[in-house]
Design a protein around this motif. Structure first.
Motif, PDB file in Angstrom:
ATOM      1  N   ARG A  49      -7.880   6.683   4.952  1.00 27.20           N
ATOM      2  CA  ARG A  49      -8.431   5.648   4.084  1.00 27.20           C
ATOM      3  C   ARG A  49      -9.839   6.017   3.637  1.00 27.20           C
ATOM      4  NH1 ARG A  49      -5.518   1.004   4.033  1.00 27.20           N
ATOM      5  NH2 ARG A  49      -3.828   0.894   5.547  1.00 27.20           N
TER       6      ARG A  49
ATOM      7  N   GLU B 282       0.833  -1.210   0.000  1.00 27.47           N
ATOM      8  CA  GLU B 282       0.000   0.000   0.000  1.00 27.47           C
ATOM      9  C   GLU B 282       0.866   1.257   0.000  1.00 27.47           C
ATOM     10  OE1 GLU B 282      -3.970  -0.594   2.588  1.00 27.47           O
ATOM     11  OE2 GLU B 282      -2.092  -0.832   3.709  1.00 27.47           O
TER      12      GLU B 282
ATOM     13  N   ARG C 161      -9.239   1.822   1.418  1.00 24.26           N
ATOM     14  CA  ARG C 161      -8.085   2.044   0.534  1.00 24.26           C
ATOM     15  C   ARG C 161      -7.250   3.208   1.057  1.00 24.26           C
ATOM     16  NH1 ARG C 161      -7.158   5.079  -4.415  1.00 24.26           N
ATOM     17  NH2 ARG C 161      -9.289   5.846  -4.301  1.00 24.26           N
TER      18      ARG C 161
END
Length: 131
Positions: free
Chosen positions: A46, A14, A50
């Motif tokens: 996030r 990430e 995500r």
């Protein structure tokens, strides 16, 4: 879209992907893992799970700390994500580091306004980077 905020380190994948999206320089996965592990503090944002925003403080925890990796997914730029990441990092530093700790950063000229608003001032300096 509502963002969630925390101080947990993102996964290496990430982290590397957000750096890529944000236009930051590449890092080797092993180096990224070590860097994340040795952070003084991390702030992440996030959206639907995500990673869309990130910032870290690194340093010795006493005399010196440096703001690094302020990164925002391009889809979320202009929405105050970087400002909130920086604010949360500095709030943590104010609460956890000695009052005499020096907090520094290296910024691209396009980000100077963000850092000036947070109380940073431009000084001359030197930097040595590895290949």
């Amino acid at each position: 879209m509502s963002l969630t905020w925390d101080g947990d380190a993102p996964s290496v994948g990430e982290y590397l992907e957000l750096r890529r999206l944000a236009g930051l320089s590449r890092r080797a996965p092993a180096a990224a893992a070590r860097g994340l592990e040795n952070s003084l503090h991390i702030v992440t944002a996030r959206a639907r799970g995500r990673l869309v925003g990130l910032g870290r403080l690194v340093g010795d925890g006493g005399c010196f700390a440096q703001v690094v990796d302020i990164a925002t997914d391009p889809e979320f730029r202009g929405q105050g994500v970087a400002t909130e990441v920086l604010t949360r990092l500095l709030d943590w530093a104010d609460a956890e580091l000695p009052a005499t700790a020096q907090i520094t950063l290296i910024a691209d000229p396009g980000a100077f306004d963000l850092y000036r608003r947070a109380g940073f001032e431009i000084r001359t300096g030197m930097i040595r980077t590895q290949a």
